[in-house]
Motif scaffolding. Structure first.
Motif, short mmCIF file in Angstrom:
data_model
loop_
_atom_site.label_atom_id
_atom_site.label_comp_id
_atom_site.label_asym_id
_atom_site.label_seq_id
_atom_site.Cartn_x
_atom_site.Cartn_y
_atom_site.Cartn_z
N VAL A 158 0.83 -1.20 0.00
CA VAL A 158 0.00 0.00 0.00
C VAL A 158 0.87 1.25 0.00
O VAL A 158 0.65 2.19 -0.75
CB VAL A 158 -0.93 0.00 1.24
CG1 VAL A 158 -1.74 1.28 1.26
CG2 VAL A 158 -1.80 -1.21 1.23
N ASN A 159 1.89 1.23 0.85
CA ASN A 159 2.80 2.36 0.95
C ASN A 159 3.43 2.64 -0.41
O ASN A 159 3.45 3.77 -0.88
CB ASN A 159 3.88 2.01 1.98
CG ASN A 159 4.76 3.20 2.32
OD1 ASN A 159 4.57 4.28 1.80
ND2 ASN A 159 5.72 2.98 3.19
N ARG A 165 0.81 4.00 -2.95
CA ARG A 165 0.41 5.37 -2.64
C ARG A 165 1.54 6.34 -2.92
O ARG A 165 1.35 7.40 -3.49
CB ARG A 165 -0.01 5.45 -1.17
CG ARG A 165 -0.43 6.87 -0.73
CD ARG A 165 -0.66 6.97 0.76
NE ARG A 165 0.49 6.47 1.48
CZ ARG A 165 0.43 5.54 2.44
NH1 ARG A 165 -0.73 5.04 2.81
NH2 ARG A 165 1.53 5.11 3.02
N SER A 166 2.76 5.97 -2.52
CA SER A 166 3.90 6.85 -2.74
C SER A 166 4.16 7.05 -4.22
O SER A 166 4.46 8.16 -4.65
CB SER A 166 5.15 6.28 -2.07
OG SER A 166 4.90 6.02 -0.71
N SER A 189 4.94 12.45 0.26
CA SER A 189 4.69 11.03 0.43
C SER A 189 5.05 10.57 1.84
O SER A 189 4.36 9.74 2.45
CB SER A 189 5.50 10.29 -0.63
OG SER A 189 5.58 8.95 -0.31
#
Lengths: 323, 166, 501
Positions: free
Chosen positions: C251-252, C255-256, C278
């Motif tokens: 997820v990180n 999203r980043s 971020s």
């Protein structure tokens, strides 16, 4: 009496020797690489043009041309450095007109004078164009002028600035044509074009070289070019005289030429002039420049110097409006 | 006041003075060109005062207890240790500042190669390197490496000093 | 689409082009890891090298340098607490603490893998959805940029957790430093002490070098105890062993990358902002926000993935519209033009082979810097074991010449020293430096776009305010700012109840 003859002969031969020596030096000039100061950052328009020149001039100059970037303060740092350089002919500079005038005229305490330089030749001429987005209601210059006159100070025109050659050209145009628009400064012709493409402003006055790609791809419409002749890479764009019937001096057009600090040996300067003239006429150089879309407009050293004297008066007249 | 309170207050003072200086400087320009820095420095001055207030006020039982136990011996030892650390840092700062300033001046007075060699040798020696071989190798090697990387590989013009060579 | 892929493939699979990518990546890794050398400089100064190469090879090399140097700034950030490039500032917030705990290899590996994945995802975006994204970027006008800068500034609050007021003061000072120089709209020069070198303001890279190198060297020489190098006692784990950990943060990473791509397509924002935004988003979404700033793997991955995703994002408006979003892409634009390539529709049709070859070479570069970077990093990790007496002067020498080379000006080295003093003062009083950097980066954007927005409406403040609440993107940004502020206040209350700051 014999002594004084001896002395005179010695003095004569020394002088002749020195003279020949100097001439011999100048005759062999250049004997090592020549450094050209570019007053703008690496990778920018001026620097790119300089590097292409450097690539092709080695053959004509006999030595390498090394680019030295000295960016900052809108060119002031580089111009100042050139004015203070050694006059041995190995330090030359790539200067921008009218930027060098604007820097001098619009600021206090500028540590160089125009008389500190001597010209070698002009290479490029990049005029200013008036552009609107492709879907703009202004289909030609007349439409634009009408709208500008109907709404004094209301139409937003963007361009590199503040106090740039683009703004200078706009100010001259406003004066001659009797219009009043709202100039909005951007951080270069590029961002001004972006804002035009995105319909954030009604029009912009970028340099012709930066607008060419966008006009060719149909996203931008050029209404007029502020020059005496049509721009070679955008031949369908009318000159301002054709579009408006009035003569707007193209003093805002960006010119790039070569100069040396005052005091360089005349012979050396002429050699440099010859080398630059040769490279401009070099087929390979011309082909490369064509591919890049950079406009050439060669002027010899004397022509260039004469033009500058003329332009100075015109620029001085309008520079007050930029303050 | 405790040592850390003194330190925080010193910082508040610095911040406040900077803000005041910037406000004064901003007022010397056209309001259209200076409203941004003016507002920012005003805000900074306010925050400096706020931080000062926060430093002096006890926030909880813990810090209140710490203040009443300030006379404790362990606290005084801690204060001494802190003071020693701070003194080391300040001495270190002073050394580095003077060294770098001298180096930059050296480049202008001589040329890059000479100044860099001198700087490296002197600094390494000052910091404790005694083996001459190390000094010579690292100084020469580093100078050569930096010169190659920046002046040859990247084509940056070397700084012009007074000495021609280099 | 497949034909485009094949076209690109055939252009790329020449020995010259592949060699160019390899050379570019290797050069980029070295350039980015040295504080004092930046991607922009590397790309700009190496363009003449590419003159004699065929376009695909020349562009591939420039692309390789761009990507690899954006990534490798993390190497010195992690090992030395000195960012090698502006993009890596958010990485050092957690990268260096992790390294200090003896887990250098882990930090380096996470940064490398994150960068690579972020870069790959952004190249895929470039390949598949460039045109609509480019059109979106055009919708950003001055009011939107202004609000974006404000949103970025709210991130300052999250970077100052635990020392809120000090962080805010640092941020304000950064914003103030950015006002030095000519006003972007009126041209008035402020705070320059009459020195022309300050007309354009304090150069960002020079500030970074001074702000981080000088205090780090001071700390090095005033540290009396022996450095803890646990990794020299236990056998270093191979970098690959950390790959599962990196991949687990799906997820990180996604999203980043998304944040990075969006920041990239907006011209003029830049890699460092992508990293900060971020980092902030990851912190808000994390289950362990208090670990951030002390060696959180999420922080490292968020920052590095985003800053490399920005690179692919910046290429979108460049290739489709000919709009460069940052100094590096401006130089790339020059590079394209020198090779006779014109951005726009032509690039994808007439010159399709070269263009798709270039895009594919970016993909290869993103993969290539993993082995090259980790190999290089392993040797760099040894560098920090060099005795301080030798290392410190070398870092200082690099800092001086590095800050000089950006504008060939020794005054810049002096500015670097000045910023070093500022940095030391900040570390001495325990004031976080990241907010100052963010303020420095965003200050110019905020001020110029505010001034420009007002100029566009002839100074009518009410009209400007109306714009802020009616334009769609502005509304979204206002909501984001409000949300960020609200969350900041909530977190601050929570923190001050737990600790007693």
């Amino acid at each position: 009496m014999l002594n004084s003859v001896k002395t005179t002969l010695t003095a004569l031969s020394l002088t002749l020797g020195l003279g020949f020596g100097a001439a011999a030096q100048a005759a062999d000039f250049p004997q090592k690489p020549v450094a050209m100061i570019v007053a703008y950052s690496p990778g920018g328009g001026t620097d790119t043009a300089a590097r292409v020149l450097a690539k092709y001039i080695q053959h004509h100059l006999g030595q390498r041309l090394i680019i030295q970037n000295k960016p900052g303060a809108g060119g002031q740092i580089g111009f100042t450095a050139l004015s203070k350089s050694k006059t041995d002919g190995y330090k030359i500079g790539f200067i921008n007109i009218p930027s060098i005038f604007l820097v001098k005229m619009l600021r206090d305490d500028v540590p160089f004078e125009m008389s500190d330089f001597e010209m070698v030749g002009n290479i490029q001429l990049d005029p200013v164009v008036l552009t609107v987005p492709a879907d703009s209601p202004y289909k030609n210059f007349a439409d634009f002028a009408k709208a500008a006159k109907a709404n004094p100070g209301g139409l937003s025109v963007g361009g590199d600035g503040p106090q740039s050659n683009n703004q200078l050209q706009l100010v001259v145009a406003e004066d001659v044509l009797g219009m009043d628009v709202n100039f909005v400064p951007f951080n270069g012709s590029g961002p001004a074009i972006t804002a035009t493409l995105g319909n954030q402003i009604a029009a912009s006055v970028p340099s012709a070289s930066s607008a060419t790609n966008h006009v060719k791809s149909g996203k931008l419409r050029a209404l007029a070019v502020f020059a005496d002749k049509r721009y070679p890479y955008m031949p369908d764009v009318p000159t301002i005289r054709e579009a408006s019937g009035m003569d707007v001096p193209g003093i805002g057009a960006s010119m790039r030429g070569v100069a040396v600090p005052k005091g360089v040996d005349e012979e050396k300067r002429r050699k440099l002039e010859a080398a630059f003239k040769a490279v401009v006429e070099d087929e390979k150089f011309q082909a490369h420049i064509q591919r890049m879309g950079l406009p050439l407009a060669y002027m010899s050293a004397d022509d260039f110097a004469a033009y500058l004297k003329e332009a100075e008066a015109g620029i001085a007249k309008y520079s007050d409006l930029l303050k | 006041m405790r040592l850390d309170q003194k330190r925080e207050s010193l910082f508040c003072g610095l911040a406040f003075l900077t803000a005041a200086a910037l406000i004064l400087a901003s007022l010397g320009y056209d309001i259209e060109s200076a409203y941004f820095p003016l507002l920012l420095s005003l805000l900074m001055g306010v925050l400096a005062i706020a931080l000062f207030v926060q430093t002096l006020m006890p926030h909880s039982k813990e810090t209140a207890k710490a203040q009443t136990e300030a006379a404790d011996q362990s606290d005084r030892d801690q204060n001494d240790k802190d003071r020693a650390v701070m003194r080391d840092q300040l001495i270190g700062f002073f050394k580095i500042f003077v060294a770098v300033l001298a180096y930059i001046a050296g480049i202008q007075l001589t040329n890059y190669t000479v100044a860099t060699l001198a700087f490296l040798i002197l600094m390494m020696g000052m910091l404790g390197t005694h083996k001459v071989l190390h000094l010579a190798l690292v100084a020469a090697g580093m100078t050569a490496l930096l010169s190659y990387l920046f002046f040859t590989f990247l084509g940056v013009t070397p700084p012009e000093g007074l000495m021609a060579f280099g | 689409m497949i034909d485009n892929l094949l076209l690109g493939f055939s252009a790329l699979m020449t020995p010259m082009a592949l060699l160019a990518v390899f050379a570019g990546v290797t050069g980029g890794v070295i350039i980015g890891s040295l504080p004092g050398l930046t991607s922009t400089m590397g790309v700009a100064l190496l363009i003449p090298l590419t003159f004699s190469m065929p376009p695909e090879a020349g562009l591939a090399m420039l692309g390789g340098i761009y990507l690899a140097s954006t990534y490798s700034g993390s190497i010195s950030a992690i090992l030395l607490n000195i960012p090698g490039t502006p993009a890596a500032v958010a990485t050092l917030l957690d990268g260096h603490p992790m390294s200090q705990k003896g887990q250098s290899m882990r930090a380096l590996a996470l940064a490398t893998f994150g960068s690579s994945i972020g870069g790959i995802l952004s190249v895929i975006a470039l390949f598949l959805i460039a045109p609509p994204l480019a059109d979106f970027s055009l919708k950003f006008g001055s009011p939107e940029y202004f609000l974006l800068a404000i949103f970025g500034i709210t991130v300052i609050a999250s970077l100052s957790a635990g020392a809120m007021i000090k962080g805010l003061i640092a941020g304000l000072f950064g914003l103030l430093l950015s006002t030095i120089g000519a006003h972007p709209v009126t041209g008035d020069v402020r705070f320059s002490f009459g020195s022309p070198i300050l007309y354009d303001g304090i150069p960002m890279v020079v500030s970074l070098i001074g702000l981080y190198s000088i205090p780090e060297v001071i700390a090095m020489i005033s540290r009396k105890q022996v450095k803890i190098e646990e990794s020299s006692k236990t056998p270093p784990r191979s970098a690959l062993s950390f790959l599962p950990e990196a991949l687990a943060q799906r997820v990180n990473i996604l999203r980043s990358s998304l944040i990075g791509i969006i920041v990239g397509i907006i011209p003029g924002v830049g890699c460092s902002v992508g990293g900060f935004l971020s980092y902030d988003a990851a912190k808000r979404a994390s289950r362990e926000p208090q670990a951030f700033g002390k060696g959180s793997p999420e922080g490292i991955i968020a920052s590095e993935t985003a800053n490399n995703a920005v690179t692919g994002g910046t290429l979108i408006p460049l290739l489709t519209l000919g709009i460069p979003g940052n100094p590096v892409t401006a130089v790339l634009l020059g590079g394209l033009m020198i090779h006779g390539l014109r951005p726009g529709a032509d690039l994808f049709t007439l010159n399709a082979e070269i263009t798709y070859g270039f895009i594919l070479s970016l993909l290869v570069a993103n993969l290539l810097f993993v082995p090259i970077g980790l190999f290089f990093a392993r040797y760099c990790a040894k560098v920090i074991q060099i005795p301080t007496a030798i290392l410190a002067p070398c870092i200082l020498a690099l800092a001086v010449i590095g800050s000089y080379s950006i504008r060939s000006s020794l005054e810049d080295s002096l500015i670097m020293l000045f910023m070093g003093v500022v940095g030391f003062i900040m570390t001495f009083f325990a004031v976080p430096r990241a907010p100052l950097v963010l303020g420095l980066v965003l200050g110019t954007l905020a001020e110029s776009e505010l001034a420009r927005s007002l100029a566009l409406v002839q100074g009518d403040v009410l009209a400007f305010a109306t714009q802020l609440v009616t334009r769609p993107i502005c509304i979204v940004l206002l909501i984001l700012c409000a949300y960020a502020l609200y969350q900041g206040i909530v977190q601050h209350r929570r923190n001050s109840n737990l600790l007693d700051t």
